[in-house]
Design a protein around this motif. Structure first.
Motif, PDB file in Angstrom:
ATOM      1  N   ALA A  54       0.977  -1.249   0.013  1.00 12.11           N
ATOM      2  CA  ALA A  54      -0.046  -0.064   0.104  1.00 12.11           C
ATOM      3  C   ALA A  54       0.603   1.181   0.095  1.00 12.11           C
ATOM      4  O   ALA A  54       1.876   0.983   0.790  1.00 12.11           O
ATOM      5  N   ILE A  55       0.510   2.205  -0.625  1.00 10.49           N
ATOM      6  CA  ILE A  55       1.328   3.519  -0.980  1.00 10.49           C
ATOM      7  C   ILE A  55       0.783   4.329   0.394  1.00 10.49           C
ATOM      8  O   ILE A  55      -0.473   4.461   0.455  1.00 10.49           O
ATOM      9  N   VAL A  56       1.885   4.987   0.896  1.00 12.55           N
ATOM     10  CA  VAL A  56       1.414   6.045   2.064  1.00 12.55           C
ATOM     11  C   VAL A  56       2.310   7.210   1.523  1.00 12.55           C
ATOM     12  O   VAL A  56       3.593   7.139   1.001  1.00 12.55           O
ATOM     13  N   ALA A  57       1.710   8.485   2.207  1.00 12.71           N
ATOM     14  CA  ALA A  57       2.497   9.659   1.676  1.00 12.71           C
ATOM     15  C   ALA A  57       2.987  10.501   3.020  1.00 12.71           C
ATOM     16  O   ALA A  57       3.608  11.626   3.038  1.00 12.71           O
ATOM     17  N   ASN A  58       2.535   9.862   4.260  1.00  8.33           N
ATOM     18  CA  ASN A  58       2.697  10.574   5.368  1.00  8.33           C
ATOM     19  C   ASN A  58       2.870   9.710   6.651  1.00  8.33           C
ATOM     20  O   ASN A  58       2.509   8.481   6.547  1.00  8.33           O
ATOM     21  N   VAL A  59       2.835  10.117   7.738  1.00 11.07           N
ATOM     22  CA  VAL A  59       2.977   9.412   9.018  1.00 11.07           C
ATOM     23  C   VAL A  59       1.591   9.009   9.383  1.00 11.07           C
ATOM     24  O   VAL A  59       1.302   7.673   9.723  1.00 11.07           O
ATOM     25  N   ARG A  60       0.625   9.655   9.154  1.00  9.75           N
ATOM     26  CA  ARG A  60      -0.913   9.215   9.402  1.00  9.75           C
ATOM     27  C   ARG A  60      -1.191   7.928   8.547  1.00  9.75           C
ATOM     28  O   ARG A  60      -1.553   7.036   8.961  1.00  9.75           O
ATOM     29  N   ARG A  89       4.512  19.025  -5.497  1.00 11.46           N
ATOM     30  CA  ARG A  89       3.214  18.762  -6.287  1.00 11.46           C
ATOM     31  C   ARG A  89       2.715  17.216  -5.714  1.00 11.46           C
ATOM     32  O   ARG A  89       1.430  17.290  -5.683  1.00 11.46           O
ATOM     33  N   ASN A  90       3.428  16.362  -5.314  1.00  6.66           N
ATOM     34  CA  ASN A  90       3.154  14.946  -5.064  1.00  6.66           C
ATOM     35  C   ASN A  90       2.500  14.931  -3.588  1.00  6.66           C
ATOM     36  O   ASN A  90       1.747  14.161  -3.426  1.00  6.66           O
ATOM     37  N   THR A  91       3.444  15.475  -2.586  1.00  4.30           N
ATOM     38  CA  THR A  91       3.017  15.333  -1.488  1.00  4.30           C
ATOM     39  C   THR A  91       3.175  16.550  -0.737  1.00  4.30           C
ATOM     40  O   THR A  91       2.917  16.646   0.547  1.00  4.30           O
ATOM     41  N   HIS A  92       3.141  17.833  -1.374  1.00  5.17           N
ATOM     42  CA  HIS A  92       3.279  19.088  -0.469  1.00  5.17           C
ATOM     43  C   HIS A  92       4.410  19.109   0.344  1.00  5.17           C
ATOM     44  O   HIS A  92       4.409  19.996   1.328  1.00  5.17           O
ATOM     45  N   LYS A  93       5.573  18.419   0.335  1.00  2.00           N
ATOM     46  CA  LYS A  93       6.655  18.743   0.980  1.00  2.00           C
ATOM     47  C   LYS A  93       8.009  18.913   0.353  1.00  2.00           C
ATOM     48  O   LYS A  93       8.087  18.706  -1.051  1.00  2.00           O
ATOM     49  N   THR A  94       8.847  19.672   1.091  1.00  3.61           N
ATOM     50  CA  THR A  94      10.099  19.832   0.339  1.00  3.61           C
ATOM     51  C   THR A  94      10.985  18.285   0.404  1.00  3.61           C
ATOM     52  O   THR A  94      10.474  17.462   1.259  1.00  3.61           O
ATOM     53  N   ILE A  95      11.984  18.204  -0.240  1.00  2.77           N
ATOM     54  CA  ILE A  95      12.837  17.068  -0.128  1.00  2.77           C
ATOM     55  C   ILE A  95      13.335  16.731   1.360  1.00  2.77           C
ATOM     56  O   ILE A  95      13.212  15.655   1.558  1.00  2.77           O
ATOM     57  N   GLU A 105      11.797  17.758   3.992  1.00  2.00           N
ATOM     58  CA  GLU A 105      10.727  17.481   4.865  1.00  2.00           C
ATOM     59  C   GLU A 105      10.510  15.822   4.407  1.00  2.00           C
ATOM     60  O   GLU A 105       9.962  14.937   5.374  1.00  2.00           O
ATOM     61  N   SER A 106      10.876  15.570   3.117  1.00  2.00           N
ATOM     62  CA  SER A 106      10.238  13.951   2.830  1.00  2.00           C
ATOM     63  C   SER A 106      11.075  13.087   3.376  1.00  2.00           C
ATOM     64  O   SER A 106      10.911  11.961   3.720  1.00  2.00           O
ATOM     65  N   VAL A 107      12.537  13.680   3.564  1.00  2.00           N
ATOM     66  CA  VAL A 107      13.433  12.892   4.256  1.00  2.00           C
ATOM     67  C   VAL A 107      13.050  12.598   5.935  1.00  2.00           C
ATOM     68  O   VAL A 107      13.140  11.350   6.185  1.00  2.00           O
ATOM     69  N   ASP A 108      12.392  13.439   6.433  1.00  2.00           N
ATOM     70  CA  ASP A 108      11.962  13.326   7.932  1.00  2.00           C
ATOM     71  C   ASP A 108      11.026  12.239   7.678  1.00  2.00           C
ATOM     72  O   ASP A 108      10.969  11.341   8.694  1.00  2.00           O
ATOM     73  N   VAL A 109       9.974  12.447   6.980  1.00  2.00           N
ATOM     74  CA  VAL A 109       8.875  11.814   6.828  1.00  2.00           C
ATOM     75  C   VAL A 109       9.285  10.378   6.752  1.00  2.00           C
ATOM     76  O   VAL A 109       8.561   9.244   7.353  1.00  2.00           O
ATOM     77  N   LEU A 110      10.190   9.936   5.614  1.00  2.00           N
ATOM     78  CA  LEU A 110      10.404   8.698   5.355  1.00  2.00           C
ATOM     79  C   LEU A 110      11.122   8.086   6.612  1.00  2.00           C
ATOM     80  O   LEU A 110      10.890   6.864   6.644  1.00  2.00           O
ATOM     81  N   ASN A 111      12.016   8.724   7.279  1.00  2.00           N
ATOM     82  CA  ASN A 111      12.472   8.102   8.378  1.00  2.00           C
ATOM     83  C   ASN A 111      11.427   7.786   9.470  1.00  2.00           C
ATOM     84  O   ASN A 111      11.653   6.682   9.933  1.00  2.00           O
ATOM     85  N   ASP A 112      10.349   8.571   9.743  1.00  2.00           N
ATOM     86  CA  ASP A 112       9.352   8.152  10.708  1.00  2.00           C
ATOM     87  C   ASP A 112       8.688   6.971  10.173  1.00  2.00           C
ATOM     88  O   ASP A 112       8.224   6.059  10.772  1.00  2.00           O
ATOM     89  N   ILE A 113       8.464   7.078   8.620  1.00  2.00           N
ATOM     90  CA  ILE A 113       7.803   5.811   8.407  1.00  2.00           C
ATOM     91  C   ILE A 113       8.469   4.546   8.366  1.00  2.00           C
ATOM     92  O   ILE A 113       8.088   3.416   8.679  1.00  2.00           O
ATOM     93  N   LEU A 114       9.911   4.757   8.262  1.00  2.00           N
ATOM     94  CA  LEU A 114      10.822   3.321   8.605  1.00  2.00           C
ATOM     95  C   LEU A 114      10.575   2.969   9.782  1.00  2.00           C
ATOM     96  O   LEU A 114      10.517   1.754   9.868  1.00  2.00           O
TER      97      LEU A 114
END
Length: 288
Positions: free
Chosen positions: A78-84, A111-117, A119-128
């Motif tokens: 499943a695709i996820v784009a944020n912590v929620r 455009r895709n997630t409304h985050k800077t790169i 910010e996206s690194v931080d989100v990915l770290n949380d998702i991991l």
């Protein structure tokens, strides 16, 4: 010993861009249940993202409840784009993989997630971290992995640098994504033939978009360069609306299978079950 590749079927990618009408939940489930009988390594079946962003996927949790997983060997992604979204997906033991779209294009990430790169690194770290606690694996999709139309800096060194960062974060599966169909055989060959030997602990995948006439050269280049994980969608349904050519779509699964069959490469696909799911796809998408 016959060499084997993994085929990841992506009904989520095929369906999510349809805005003309909502595909009924039961219809989605019937189609995915047909796919579960085929022998795909993984089914990218849905996403836990904002219903406002992708209305077609708002019923992913309901679709999941209707899936028959009792006899399948396929895993669910499943695709996820944020912590929620990650937390929502992890409620379900049936889901094996969380897919995260990580773009090396600042414009596309916004455009895709409304985050800077950053910010996206931080989100990915949380998702991991969330995935690890819930016994799930993260598949990082390196969007714009083969180039982008926005004028952002892109070259193979940038792709390699981001691969290094993702590896250091603990990502074990990286799917290079040809988001707008811009890849060429030379670039495909260069990326995979350099990255795969450099990162033996990472499983690299190819999420290629293509026009009808260029699918063979792309699959051939990726395979000969060492890629053994391929994403596809029956009939090439779906793809990226930002591609310059309207004929650009997902890599057609049936075309990939013809390539692997011709070259005597094992895919674990059951031909009769694939034919049944192919016909089901025609019913679902031709009714649109």
């Amino acid at each position: 010993m016959i060499e084997q590749v993994k085929i990841i079927e992506c009904p989520r990618d095929a369906m999510q861009g349809i805005k003309s009408h909502f595909i009924p939940t039961e219809e989605k489930a019937r189609y995915i249940n047909a796919l579960l009988k085929v022998g795909f390594d993984t089914i990218d079946f849905g996403s836990f993202v904002s219903p406002k962003a992708i209305p077609q996927m708002r019923d992913t949790a309901d679709v999941l409840q209707l899936l028959d997983l009792s006899k399948t060997t396929s895993k669910l992604l499943a695709i996820v784009a944020n912590v929620r979204g990650a937390n929502d997906a992890c409620v379900f033991e049936e889901i094996d993989y969380l897919g995260y779209p990580f773009s090396i294009s600042e414009n596309f990430q916004m455009r895709n997630t409304h985050k800077t790169i950053a910010e996206s690194v931080d989100v990915l770290n949380d998702i991991l971290n969330i995935a690890h606690k819930n016994n799930k694996e993260v598949v990082a999709y390196l969007s714009m992995g083969f180039g982008n139309p926005y004028g952002d800096p892109w070259n193979v060194e940038i792709v390699a640098n981001w691969t290094e960062k993702l590896a250091n974060m603990g990502v074990k599966i990286v799917s290079l994504s040809d988001t707008v169909g811009s890849s060429t055989p030379d670039v495909i060959d260069y990326l995979f033939s350099n990255l795969i030997p450099s990162y033996p602990n990472i499983e690299f995948g190819a999420h290629l978009h293509t026009t009808p006439l260029k699918w063979h050269e792309k699959v051939n280049s990726a395979y000969l360069a060492g890629c053994r994980r391929f994403d596809g969608a029956i009939k090439g349904y779906g793809g990226c609306p930002m591609a310059k050519d309207d004929l650009t779509g997902n890599m057609p699964t049936e075309k990939m299978l013809s390539y692997f069959t011709t070259n005597k490469i094992s895919t674990n696909i059951k031909p009769m079950s694939f034919e049944s799911s192919y016909n089901k796809a025609l019913e679902v998408f031709n009714a649109i």
